[in-house]
Design a protein around this motif. Structure first.
Motif, PDB file in Angstrom:
ATOM      1  N   MET A 162       0.841  -1.168   0.000  1.00 21.94           N
ATOM      2  CA  MET A 162       0.000   0.000   0.000  1.00 21.94           C
ATOM      3  C   MET A 162       0.893   1.239   0.000  1.00 21.94           C
ATOM      4  SD  MET A 162      -2.344   1.793   2.917  1.00 21.94           S
ATOM      5  CE  MET A 162      -3.609   0.662   3.220  1.00 21.94           C
ATOM      6  N   MET A 163       0.641   2.172  -0.915  1.00 28.51           N
ATOM      7  CA  MET A 163       1.408   3.415  -1.025  1.00 28.51           C
ATOM      8  C   MET A 163       0.541   4.542  -0.455  1.00 28.51           C
ATOM      9  SD  MET A 163       4.348   4.401  -2.818  1.00 28.51           S
ATOM     10  CE  MET A 163       4.450   3.909  -4.515  1.00 28.51           C
ATOM     11  N   ILE A 164       1.104   5.259   0.517  1.00 28.41           N
ATOM     12  CA  ILE A 164       0.333   6.349   1.119  1.00 28.41           C
ATOM     13  C   ILE A 164       1.100   7.668   0.992  1.00 28.41           C
ATOM     14  CG2 ILE A 164      -0.943   4.909   2.735  1.00 28.41           C
ATOM     15  CD1 ILE A 164       1.058   5.687   4.874  1.00 28.41           C
ATOM     16  N   PRO A 165       0.392   8.761   0.744  1.00 25.03           N
ATOM     17  CA  PRO A 165       1.069  10.058   0.665  1.00 25.03           C
ATOM     18  C   PRO A 165       1.524  10.489   2.062  1.00 25.03           C
ATOM     19  CG  PRO A 165      -1.303  10.326   0.431  1.00 25.03           C
ATOM     20  CD  PRO A 165      -1.034   8.849   0.491  1.00 25.03           C
ATOM     21  N   ALA A 166       2.752  11.025   2.137  1.00 21.82           N
ATOM     22  CA  ALA A 166       3.270  11.492   3.426  1.00 21.82           C
ATOM     23  C   ALA A 166       3.184  13.008   3.519  1.00 21.82           C
ATOM     24  CB  ALA A 166       4.705  11.020   3.614  1.00 21.82           C
ATOM     25  N   CYS A 167       3.920  13.696   2.656  1.00 23.57           N
ATOM     26  CA  CYS A 167       3.946  15.156   2.694  1.00 23.57           C
ATOM     27  C   CYS A 167       4.665  15.650   1.451  1.00 23.57           C
ATOM     28  CB  CYS A 167       4.668  15.653   3.950  1.00 23.57           C
ATOM     29  SG  CYS A 167       6.404  15.178   4.030  1.00 23.57           S
ATOM     30  N   PRO A 168       4.495  16.925   1.120  1.00 24.45           N
ATOM     31  CA  PRO A 168       5.308  17.494   0.033  1.00 24.45           C
ATOM     32  C   PRO A 168       6.777  17.499   0.452  1.00 24.45           C
ATOM     33  CG  PRO A 168       3.396  18.881   0.485  1.00 24.45           C
ATOM     34  CD  PRO A 168       3.489  17.872   1.597  1.00 24.45           C
ATOM     35  N   VAL A 196       4.470   5.461  11.314  1.00 27.07           N
ATOM     36  CA  VAL A 196       5.681   5.392  10.488  1.00 27.07           C
ATOM     37  C   VAL A 196       6.266   6.796  10.435  1.00 27.07           C
ATOM     38  CG1 VAL A 196       6.505   5.059   8.108  1.00 27.07           C
ATOM     39  CG2 VAL A 196       4.871   3.442   9.098  1.00 27.07           C
ATOM     40  N   THR A 197       7.594   6.897  10.430  1.00 24.32           N
ATOM     41  CA  THR A 197       8.240   8.201  10.313  1.00 24.32           C
ATOM     42  C   THR A 197       9.134   8.233   9.087  1.00 24.32           C
ATOM     43  OG1 THR A 197       8.156   8.650  12.678  1.00 24.32           O
ATOM     44  CG2 THR A 197       9.819   9.838  11.420  1.00 24.32           C
ATOM     45  N   VAL A 198       9.042   9.338   8.347  1.00 24.13           N
ATOM     46  CA  VAL A 198       9.920   9.579   7.201  1.00 24.13           C
ATOM     47  C   VAL A 198      11.028  10.515   7.666  1.00 24.13           C
ATOM     48  CG1 VAL A 198      10.096  10.494   4.861  1.00 24.13           C
ATOM     49  CG2 VAL A 198       7.985   9.351   5.602  1.00 24.13           C
ATOM     50  N   PHE A 199      12.268  10.133   7.411  1.00 24.07           N
ATOM     51  CA  PHE A 199      13.427  10.948   7.770  1.00 24.07           C
ATOM     52  C   PHE A 199      14.073  11.486   6.500  1.00 24.07           C
ATOM     53  CE2 PHE A 199      12.911   8.024  11.278  1.00 24.07           C
ATOM     54  CZ  PHE A 199      13.140   8.818  12.394  1.00 24.07           C
ATOM     55  N   HIS A 200      14.410  12.776   6.510  1.00 25.46           N
ATOM     56  CA  HIS A 200      15.153  13.399   5.421  1.00 25.46           C
ATOM     57  C   HIS A 200      16.522  13.734   5.988  1.00 25.46           C
ATOM     58  CE1 HIS A 200      15.023  16.584   1.954  1.00 25.46           C
ATOM     59  NE2 HIS A 200      15.919  15.644   1.759  1.00 25.46           N
ATOM     60  N   THR A 201      17.539  12.998   5.585  1.00 19.97           N
ATOM     61  CA  THR A 201      18.861  13.171   6.177  1.00 19.97           C
ATOM     62  C   THR A 201      19.532  14.448   5.662  1.00 19.97           C
ATOM     63  OG1 THR A 201      20.068  11.966   4.460  1.00 19.97           O
ATOM     64  CG2 THR A 201      19.137  10.659   6.285  1.00 19.97           C
ATOM     65  N   GLU A 202      20.591  14.827   6.339  1.00 20.12           N
ATOM     66  CA  GLU A 202      21.363  16.002   5.913  1.00 20.12           C
ATOM     67  C   GLU A 202      21.963  15.786   4.533  1.00 20.12           C
ATOM     68  OE1 GLU A 202      21.537  18.917   7.283  1.00 20.12           O
ATOM     69  OE2 GLU A 202      20.533  18.454   9.174  1.00 20.12           O
ATOM     70  N   ASP A 203      22.167  14.516   4.138  1.00 22.39           N
ATOM     71  CA  ASP A 203      22.703  14.191   2.819  1.00 22.39           C
ATOM     72  C   ASP A 203      21.625  14.191   1.742  1.00 22.39           C
ATOM     73  OD1 ASP A 203      25.244  13.898   3.875  1.00 22.39           O
ATOM     74  OD2 ASP A 203      25.007  11.740   4.201  1.00 22.39           O
ATOM     75  N   GLY A 204      20.396  14.430   2.127  1.00 21.48           N
ATOM     76  CA  GLY A 204      19.311  14.502   1.152  1.00 21.48           C
ATOM     77  C   GLY A 204      18.612  13.187   0.874  1.00 21.48           C
ATOM     78  N   GLU A 205      18.959  12.138   1.628  1.00 20.22           N
ATOM     79  CA  GLU A 205      18.298  10.854   1.418  1.00 20.22           C
ATOM     80  C   GLU A 205      17.011  10.792   2.248  1.00 20.22           C
ATOM     81  OE1 GLU A 205      21.133   7.345   0.658  1.00 20.22           O
ATOM     82  OE2 GLU A 205      22.075   8.513   2.265  1.00 20.22           O
ATOM     83  N   LEU A 206      16.070  10.009   1.755  1.00 15.92           N
ATOM     84  CA  LEU A 206      14.796   9.818   2.443  1.00 15.92           C
ATOM     85  C   LEU A 206      14.651   8.362   2.860  1.00 15.92           C
ATOM     86  CD1 LEU A 206      12.650  11.872  -0.046  1.00 15.92           C
ATOM     87  CD2 LEU A 206      13.003  12.482   2.354  1.00 15.92           C
ATOM     88  N   MET A 261       5.979  15.065  -4.253  1.00 13.66           N
ATOM     89  CA  MET A 261       5.256  14.511  -3.106  1.00 13.66           C
ATOM     90  C   MET A 261       5.984  13.259  -2.611  1.00 13.66           C
ATOM     91  SD  MET A 261       2.579  15.121  -1.343  1.00 13.66           S
ATOM     92  CE  MET A 261       1.493  14.366  -0.170  1.00 13.66           C
ATOM     93  N   VAL A 262       6.119  13.132  -1.302  1.00 12.80           N
ATOM     94  CA  VAL A 262       6.755  11.960  -0.697  1.00 12.80           C
ATOM     95  C   VAL A 262       5.674  10.924  -0.400  1.00 12.80           C
ATOM     96  CG1 VAL A 262       8.093  11.092   1.258  1.00 12.80           C
ATOM     97  CG2 VAL A 262       8.556  13.395   0.342  1.00 12.80           C
ATOM     98  N   TYR A 263       5.899   9.713  -0.889  1.00 17.07           N
ATOM     99  CA  TYR A 263       4.985   8.601  -0.635  1.00 17.07           C
ATOM    100  C   TYR A 263       5.747   7.498   0.104  1.00 17.07           C
ATOM    101  CZ  TYR A 263       1.955  10.691  -4.177  1.00 17.07           C
ATOM    102  OH  TYR A 263       1.155  11.555  -4.883  1.00 17.07           O
ATOM    103  N   VAL A 264       5.044   6.763   0.922  1.00 12.33           N
ATOM    104  CA  VAL A 264       5.620   5.623   1.627  1.00 12.33           C
ATOM    105  C   VAL A 264       4.878   4.371   1.188  1.00 12.33           C
ATOM    106  CG1 VAL A 264       5.993   4.528   3.868  1.00 12.33           C
ATOM    107  CG2 VAL A 264       6.291   7.004   3.607  1.00 12.33           C
TER     108      VAL A 264
END
Length: 120
Positions: A1-7, A25-35, A95-98
């Protein structure tokens, strides 16, 4: 299942965004730009990893300092012994999806009871 997280524009590097899924669930955006996306709850005790400290590809639990690898979910040291579940992250049109994993989560007993609606 793919769910929208945030822009993506709403998730600066070094920040986290908690999804109120069940379990969270938590989405992390690292300082290196990885998700990365992982289950939000530490596998040792009911603590939100969104409140933890992120360094490189690791997040440190705010309660007892076990660190979880954001890529693999592996834990570095006790008191947590089990890895956290990881999820696929996709960015489409800004848009970020998980994509939620179908594997069973490794939740601590207190979090399982909370999800089940019992406290005993």
């Amino acid at each position: 299942m793919m769910i929208p997280a945030c822009p993506l524009a709403d998730l600066p590097r070094g920040e986290a965004f908690r999804l109120e899924t069940d379990p969270a669930v938590t989405v992390f955006h690292t300082e290196d730009g990885e998700l990365f996306a992982i289950d939000d709850t530490c596998t040792h005790q009911d603590a939100s990893l969104a409140d933890g400290w992120v360094e490189d590809c690791w997040v440190e639990c705010p309660l007892h300092a076990s660190k979880f690898n954001l890529k693999t979910g592996e834990v570095d040291a006790p008191p947590a012994k089990l890895p956290v579940r990881t999820h696929e992250v996709v960015v489409e049109d800004g848009m970020v999806y998980v994509k939620l994993s179908t594997a069973a989560p490794n939740l601590p007993h207190c979090a399982v009871r909370k999800l089940a609606g019992t406290t005993a």
